[in-house]
Design an enzyme around this catalytic site. Sequence first.
Site, short mmCIF file in Angstrom:
data_model
loop_
_atom_site.label_atom_id
_atom_site.label_comp_id
_atom_site.label_asym_id
_atom_site.label_seq_id
_atom_site.Cartn_x
_atom_site.Cartn_y
_atom_site.Cartn_z
N TYR A 148 -56.58 -71.88 -44.38
CA TYR A 148 -55.15 -71.96 -44.65
C TYR A 148 -54.44 -70.91 -43.80
O TYR A 148 -54.77 -69.73 -43.88
CB TYR A 148 -54.82 -71.57 -46.08
N HIS A 205 -51.91 -75.45 -56.92
CA HIS A 205 -51.37 -74.11 -56.77
C HIS A 205 -50.05 -74.17 -56.02
O HIS A 205 -49.85 -75.04 -55.17
CB HIS A 205 -52.35 -73.22 -55.99
#
Length: 182
Positions: A132, A62
Amino acid sequence: MQIRELAIPGAWEVTPRLLGDDRGMFCESFKASEFEKATGRPFELHQVNTSVSAAGVLRGIHYTEDPPGQAKYVTCVRGAFLDVVVDLRPGSPTYGRWDSVLLDDVHRRSVFLSEGLGHAILSLEDGSTVTYLCSLEYSPEFDRDMDAFDPRLGIEWPTEGRDGSRLTYIRSAKDELAPPFS
């Protein structure tokens, strides 16, 4: 805290100092002053994501279209992941190359990746959990994907989990349909 740049400029591995006693363990997972001294840049936080994965779950590759780009600071809080960073910056001397770091709940390493870099994680055991820290809120209009098994990238994905068992890769439908690097 030790911070070293990976083979991909703009990506760093962060290894915290672990302090343990009869109560357990403590570490500083992120410290702005140390981060800025090592990387030469600040990290501005706009979103925090947490993902829990079964063994064999492969998320990515991604990336966020650059500009605006999205920097990420990734930490495994439980279990183990192989974290892979791919240079997707046209004109970069390492364009198309990748590097990886084992993130786990033993060494407590983190990975920072700058804007313009692709990212994937492979869970190496059930219940692995990653957090994250993101420099940009999720913006679907800039969200992009790339095939993690593209032979041109040649990423060496492990076939065994942390316990030595054989991994069966599990990907989302979106990741399975992701375009190749070319």
